[in-house]
Motif scaffolding. Structure first.
Motif, PDB file in Angstrom:
ATOM      1  N   GLY A  33       0.818  -1.194   0.000  1.00 20.35           N
ATOM      2  CA  GLY A  33       0.000   0.000   0.000  1.00 20.35           C
ATOM      3  C   GLY A  33       0.861   1.258   0.000  1.00 20.35           C
ATOM      4  O   GLY A  33       2.059   1.213  -0.261  1.00 20.35           O
ATOM      5  N   GLN A  63      -3.508   2.847  -7.616  1.00 15.16           N
ATOM      6  CA  GLN A  63      -2.062   2.902  -7.449  1.00 15.16           C
ATOM      7  C   GLN A  63      -1.407   2.650  -8.802  1.00 15.16           C
ATOM      8  O   GLN A  63      -1.995   2.020  -9.685  1.00 15.16           O
ATOM      9  N   SER A 194      -2.968   4.402   0.827  1.00 12.53           N
ATOM     10  CA  SER A 194      -3.927   3.638   0.032  1.00 12.53           C
ATOM     11  C   SER A 194      -5.223   3.504   0.825  1.00 12.53           C
ATOM     12  O   SER A 194      -5.252   3.712   2.039  1.00 12.53           O
TER      13      SER A 194
END
Length: 283
Positions: A33, A63, A194
């Motif tokens: 993350g 991402q 994240s």
């Protein structure tokens, strides 16, 4: 090494997929993350695997280059996405190699679809803690309106110092490359965190903790963990190894939360040894 990339459209958004190698069993790499993406975490791992394995890696939604997603990417969503990617690729049974958040998704998927997982490699594994270090302060910080912007400012030099202080515990030979990789990811994002990090952190505890269910996982499992990991303490990995019926643990000295970037040669050596042993056992 020839690395192929393509975007897969899942309606909600796209997934950027990377593929290398065409010989050998399939392995799927799941990055972490925060300010991470497939080619950041696995820059040194993919070249080490391509000779003997079919290697797949992808950017988690929101991402890297996986854009257009509005759903909150908590653990359940990540498990769903992983299953959808495997279905799209037609991969019936794979080895999952995860880092931190990626390990949490790998564990969750293995518990849900054990018949599709050959073996597991859990690196600095997430999804196994009741609480994170400084839990209340972390929760409080993430509840402030500006939390998603935290850590996004400054210079490359400041970013480098944050990486060296927070994720690494020894000298990283390619620290300039790591810094540049993370810097470029920062330019693509509007948050240093994240969804997983924000959604799964409850006031009193982490919302998803797979530790009590690890005894259900019978696949060969390698746990790789830095002994000086300040994000997921080594004791978490040790307890996980004791609960998994078919696990071995590699405790890496003087190493923090990102061993595949901090000491990639040692990480790759342990990984290849584990994969090779299990490959021979399945012949």
């Amino acid at each position: 090494m020839q690395l192929e990339s393509k975007d897969i459209d899942f309606g909600e958004g796209n997934i950027r997929l990377y593929r290398a190698g065409e010989a050998g069993p399939p392995v799927v790499l799941l990055h972490g993350g925060g300010l991470d993406a497939a080619l950041i975490s696995w820059r040194h791992t993919i070249p080490a695997l391509v000779k003997d394995y079919s290697v797949f890696a992808f950017d988690w939604p929101k991402q890297g280059h996986s854009h257009g997603w509005t759903r909150v990417m908590d653990t359940k969503a990540l498990v769903d996405i992983l299953g959808n990617v495997l279905d799209h690729l037609g991969l019936k049974r794979v080895t999952l190699i995860g880092l931190s958040m990626g390990s949490a998704a790998a564990i969750g998927y293995t518990l849900e679809r054990p018949e599709r997982v050959e073996s597991l490699v859990l690196t600095s594994a997430g999804g196994l803690q009741k609480k994170v270090p400084y839990h209340f302060l972390a929760w409080l910080m993430l509840k402030f309106p500006g939390a998603r912007k935290a850590g996004m400012g400054g210079t490359k030099e400041k970013l480098r110092r944050r990486l060296e202080k927070g994720l690494f515990k020894s000298e990283v030979s390619d620290i300039e490359q790591v810094t540049e990789d993370v810097w470029q990811e920062m330019q693509r994002r509007d948050s240093a965190f994240s969804d997983f990090q924000i959604a799964e952190l409850g006031l009193a505890s982490v919302k998803v903790n797979f530790m009590p269910r690890l005894h259900e996982i019978t696949q060969p499992t390698l746990i790789i963990h830095g002994k000086e990991d300040s994000v997921v303490p080594i004791q978490i990995a040790q307890e996980a190894a004791s609960r998994l019926p078919n696990a071995e643990i590699c405790e890496m000295e003087n190493t923090g939360h990102w061993p595949n970037r901090e000491t990639p040669e040692m990480f790759n050596s342990k990984l290849l040894s584990f994969l090779g042993h299990n490959r021979k056992a399945n012949v």
